[in-house]
Each structure stands twice: as structure tokens, then as C-alpha cells.
Scaffold this active site. Structure first.
Site, PDB file in Angstrom:
ATOM      1  N   ASP A  51      18.446  -1.593   7.579  1.00 43.98           N
ATOM      2  CA  ASP A  51      19.433  -0.514   7.578  1.00 43.98           C
ATOM      3  C   ASP A  51      18.765   0.853   7.656  1.00 43.98           C
ATOM      4  O   ASP A  51      17.534   0.975   7.560  1.00 43.98           O
ATOM      5  CB  ASP A  51      20.278  -0.579   6.300  1.00 43.98           C
ATOM      6  CG  ASP A  51      21.149  -1.820   6.239  1.00 43.98           C
ATOM      7  OD1 ASP A  51      21.600  -2.268   7.308  1.00 43.98           O
ATOM      8  OD2 ASP A  51      21.372  -2.334   5.128  1.00 43.98           O
ATOM      9  N   TYR A 109      11.433  -9.205   0.971  1.00 42.54           N
ATOM     10  CA  TYR A 109      11.645  -7.768   0.838  1.00 42.54           C
ATOM     11  C   TYR A 109      11.035  -7.295  -0.475  1.00 42.54           C
ATOM     12  O   TYR A 109      11.100  -7.994  -1.493  1.00 42.54           O
ATOM     13  CB  TYR A 109      13.140  -7.428   0.833  1.00 42.54           C
ATOM     14  CG  TYR A 109      13.785  -7.402   2.196  1.00 42.54           C
ATOM     15  CD1 TYR A 109      13.862  -6.216   2.922  1.00 42.54           C
ATOM     16  CD2 TYR A 109      14.317  -8.553   2.753  1.00 42.54           C
ATOM     17  CE1 TYR A 109      14.459  -6.191   4.179  1.00 42.54           C
ATOM     18  CE2 TYR A 109      14.917  -8.536   4.005  1.00 42.54           C
ATOM     19  CZ  TYR A 109      14.984  -7.346   4.710  1.00 42.54           C
ATOM     20  OH  TYR A 109      15.573  -7.320   5.954  1.00 42.54           O
TER      21      TYR A 109
END
Length: 277
Positions: A51, A109
Site C-alpha cells: 500500500d 512483513y
């Protein structure tokens, strides 16, 4: 032929990985550079569609081309054309049935969070920040409830287009070094905003707003409106993508930001104390 690349980027200046009309994305910048090298239009596919504001230490992409170029052209040539905040690290030819997204078996992540009264200066945009003190043990206890296969509806965004919210979270480790917390998420795949939504809930628990068992309630209710707000993208990094050994891709050792953070913090503290003697 099909080429696979590994790249890193600072996501602050982009609308995210994916191309969007009239906006600057990492994908559009990379495709522009590769197309100039190939003298033909190149379209890339990524392992993870990060994002806006989210960074990558090890993003994997593939593209197809009939143009013959040395592998160094896809690395050095691309880097000569890319902006400074995007860098291609590695390139190789790969079998035609490889797919950067669908061949991936696991994604990792990392989230870096600064917990102190003053906002970050040196690490602005590279780490998340909360001015609250956080209880590491409570967050670790809550994290254990998330491990395994669950319906993560409470932690997906309203815009998430996934057909279902079932995901398998393999690992969620939380560690602390001085004022920095490191959250490591590893799963087969992630829902839109899943990491940042989970992080928001863990921070609430670390602050003492809710007990660790609140996570179990959220998983059971499957209602996004009951959970914490989506946390900032600043400290989030796509850190690794795992593939089956048959693809013969390297295990890529990324520069983990916590090592840089610890080095800088250690130097700063030693200099400050030396100056007071």
C-alpha cells in the site's frame, strides 16, 4: 523468456505498488525503466501489492520479454533509470510457469515501532510511532492467539477484494530493543490492511486498553468495526517471499532495519554519555 527481479524501495513517495490512473506508483516507475531497456512495453507482476507508504526490502517481480539482454542490464540499467528510492538488487531467468504472486508459498512483513514521548526525527516515515509505553509481554501473549488458520474478517479492510478471510498466520514474533519494537508477521498470504489492523489491536493491548484475550473475541466476532483503527504504514516492510525449491531462487539476505537502528542508537547513546563525563 521470463525474468525475475528482486528489488527494494522506500514507499513514501508512491500511491503503493500497483498502477493507478494519474498517480505515481512503484510499478509504473519500474515498468517505465524496464521498457526503456527493452525498447518495448514491459509489464511486471509482483509477489505483494504494498500500500501507499509501505516499504519493501525484498519485493519479487517477474515479467516476460522476447528481447535478449544481459542480466546486468536488468539490474544496473534499470537502476540508472529508476529514482533513488527504488533499487533492483538481483535478476535471473526463470521457467515460464513461474509466477511471482501465485508461486509464492509464504510472505514475511516486518513492522518497526518507536515507543517514546517524542515523535521520530531520523526515522520519520521509516518507523511507526506511539507516544504510549507498551507492555511487551501482553502483546506477545495476544499474538499467540493469532497463530494458525483463522477467519481474519475483523482485521481486513472494507475494500478487501479477497473471496474469503481465511488465512494461516505461521509466525508473529514481537521483540524489543530500547525504545523500538519489532513485529514479524509470516503467513501464506495476507488480506488488505491485515498486518496494520492486527498491529493496531496489539498496540491497544500493549497500552492496557484491553486484555490479551480481546484478540480471541475479535476473531470470534469477525467484525472489523469492533477492532482497533488501522495503524500507520510508516514502519511496515515487505521483508521476504518464500518459494518452492524447484524454482531455484536464492535465499536473499536483506538488510534488516533493526540492525541499522541498533547501530545508530548505540552510537548516539555512547556519544551522549561521553559528552557528559
Amino acid at each position: 523468456m521470463k525474468i525475475v527481479l528482486i528489488l527494494e524501495y522506500d514507499g513514501r513517495g508512491y500511491c503503493g505498488w500497483q498502477k493507478q490512473p494519474d498517480r505515481i506508483s512503484v510499478q509504473s516507475r519500474l515498468e517505465s525503466a524496464l521498457s526503456r531497456i527493452a525498447s518495448s512495453q514491459i509489464q511486471v507482476v509482483a509477489a505483494g501489492r504494498t500500500d501507499a507508504g509501505v516499504h519493501a526490502l525484498c519485493q519479487v517481480v517477474h515479467f516476460e520479454t522476447h528481447v535478449i539482454r544481459p542480466l546486468t542490464a536488468w539490474v544496473r540499467g534499470a537502476n540508472a533509470l529508476l529514482p533513488d528510492d527504488i533499487s533492483v538488487l538481483w535478476a535471473s531467468e526463470v521457467n515460464d510457469d513461474f509466477h511471482a504472486r501465485f508461486s509464492a508459498t509464504e510472505r514475511t512483513y516486518l513492522y518497526y515501532l518507536l515507543s517514546r514521548p517524542a515523535r521520530p526525527g531520523i526515522f520519520q516515515g521509516k518507523t511507526g510511532w506511539t507516544h504510549y509505553s507498551l507492555d511487551l509481554e501482553k502483546m506477545q501473549t495476544a499474538a499467540r492467539f493469532l497463530i494458525g488458520e483463522h477467519d481474519f474478517s475483523a482485521f481486513r479492510s472494507a475494500e478487501c477484494q479477497a473471496k474469503n478471510a481465511i488465512r494461516k498466520l505461521v509466525r508473529l514474533d514481537i521483540s524489543q530493543s530500547e525504545q523500538f519494537f519489532v513485529f514479524e508477521f509470516c503467513a501464506n498470504a495476507f488480506l488488505h490492511h491485515m498486518v496494520r489492523n492486527i498491529l493496531g489491536a496489539l498496540i491497544y493491548i500493549g497500552q492496557g486498553k484491553y486484555p490479551p484475550e480481546w484478540i480471541q473475541i475479535l476473531l470470534g466476532k469477525r467484525d472489523r468495526t469492533l477492532a482497533a483503527p488501522t495503524f500507520s504504514p510508516d514502519g511496515l516492510y515487505l521483508a521476504g517471499v518464500r518459494y518452492d525449491a524447484r524454482w531455484n531462487l536464492p535465499t536473499f539476505n536483506v538488510i534488516r532495519p533493526e540492525n541499522v537502528i541498533n547501530m545508530i542508537a548505540s552510537f548516539k547513546y555512547s556519544q551522549n554519555w561521553a559528552g557528559l563525563r
